[in-house]
Design a protein around this motif. Structure first.
Motif, PDB file in Angstrom:
ATOM      1  N   LEU A 184       0.410  -1.408  -0.415  1.00  0.00           N
ATOM      2  CA  LEU A 184       0.195   0.040  -0.061  1.00  0.00           C
ATOM      3  C   LEU A 184       0.868   1.183  -0.184  1.00  0.00           C
ATOM      4  N   LEU A 195      -3.924   6.727  -1.439  1.00  0.00           N
ATOM      5  CA  LEU A 195      -2.722   5.421  -1.556  1.00  0.00           C
ATOM      6  C   LEU A 195      -3.070   4.554  -2.755  1.00  0.00           C
ATOM      7  N   MET A 210      -2.500   1.152  -4.009  1.00  0.00           N
ATOM      8  CA  MET A 210      -2.540  -0.626  -3.585  1.00  0.00           C
ATOM      9  C   MET A 210      -2.541  -1.969  -5.008  1.00  0.00           C
TER      10      MET A 210
END
Length: 307
Positions: A225, A271, A273
């Protein structure tokens, strides 16, 4: 010359931070951040001579990540069982009768050092008039299986440092990210912990309700992440901070990293991912432009925090 330019930019940042209207954020910034560290009984269930006691922080189930401590107690001997197989399943029923669950640990593990079963539940919504939560718990004693269920209340999470998000990844899987800690960050480099979970799509038709195979979730393994924290409000210009560390999975199954908060206020954890193969499943790079007077651009995947 470069030093002079940096000095001018720094002065400009301070001036704009003080002069640009911040009325949209003042109420939030002035709110007190709750902090809980004591586990208390949130609910108890009984079946025959056995009592199930489930503890959570502050004795309350909140939307988001909840660490759970569960005890199976023989009320005749007042002894806790430590050899039973214990399962835990939260189910939400909507006004139309449809049901769904949330990331949770179905098979609980006994913690011998502390004398309880460990688990967690990431409640995806608080209890409302149109949607209610019920816990289904089972345990086995002397080859006899006991099954109990009880309605519970899930409260709104007022601490934005424990926010969560749910989304579909580019692989068409349903994911959930929940902040676990810190509850109350400081102006410093803070250890950041989050849980990342995935819904396991059923592969067989539903059996007797509540069939756990229809409500199955798992921790994702080996993901990364990537983290880019920003202060998005207009007066802050969407600036970032140094020395942040991306979140990677540790032995406890959770994802650990570092977020550097350089001042109090509203922060957005932008973020990205990535799965085990480095493929981006969700998230976009945030522009590095300094944007005083304009709310900052956020990643396609983000979680807002406040302290």
């Amino acid at each position: 010359m470069k030093s002079f330019n940096f000095f001018v930019i720094a002065i400009f940042f301070v001036i704009t931070s003080c002069t640009i209207d911040k009325t949209d954020y003042e109420a939030e910034i002035d709110s007190e951040v709750p902090e809980y560290y004591e586990f208390k009984e949130a609910v108890s269930l009984t079946s025959g001579i056995y009592k199930i006691s489930i503890e959570a922080l502050n004795g309350t189930f909140y939307k988001g990540y909840n660490e759970l401590h569960l005890k199976v107690i023989n009320t005749q001997t007042n002894q806790s069982l430590n050899t039973s197989e214990v399962t835990f399943l939260p189910v939400m029923t909507n006004a139309d009768g449809s049901t769904n669950s949330c990331p949770h640990q179905y098979n609980l593990e006994y913690n011998a050092a502390n004398g309880y079963y460990n688990g967690y539940s990431l409640f995806t919504s608080e209890s409302v008039t149109t949607a209610s939560w019920k816990l289904y718990v089972s345990f086995t004693v002397d080859n006899q299986k006991y099954e109990i269920n009880k309605d519970v209340s899930v409260e709104k999470q007022s601490n934005k440092n424990l926010n969560m998000t749910a989304f579909a990844g580019k692989d068409n899987e349903q994911y959930f990210i929940a902040l676990v800690s810190p509850q109350k960050p400081t102006v410093a480099e803070n250890k950041l912990v989050a849980g990342i979970y995935k819904y396991n799509k059923p592969t067989t038709p539903a059996g007797t309700f509540p069939d756990p195979s229809q409500f199955s979730y798992s921790e994702v393994t080996g993901y990364t992440l990537k983290l880019d924290p920003r202060m998005p409000e207009p007066s802050m210009g969407n600036h970032s901070s140094p020395n942040n560390q991306d979140l990677t999975q540790q032995s406890d199954g959770l994802y650990h990293g570092v977020v550097n908060y350089t001042m109090t206020g509203n922060w957005t954890l932008n973020l990205i991912m990535m799965n085990q193969n480095g493929l981006i499943l969700k998230g976009t790079v945030v522009p590095t432009d300094f944007t005083p007077g304009v709310e900052g651009v956020k990643s396609e995947l983000y979680i807002d925090t406040l302290f």
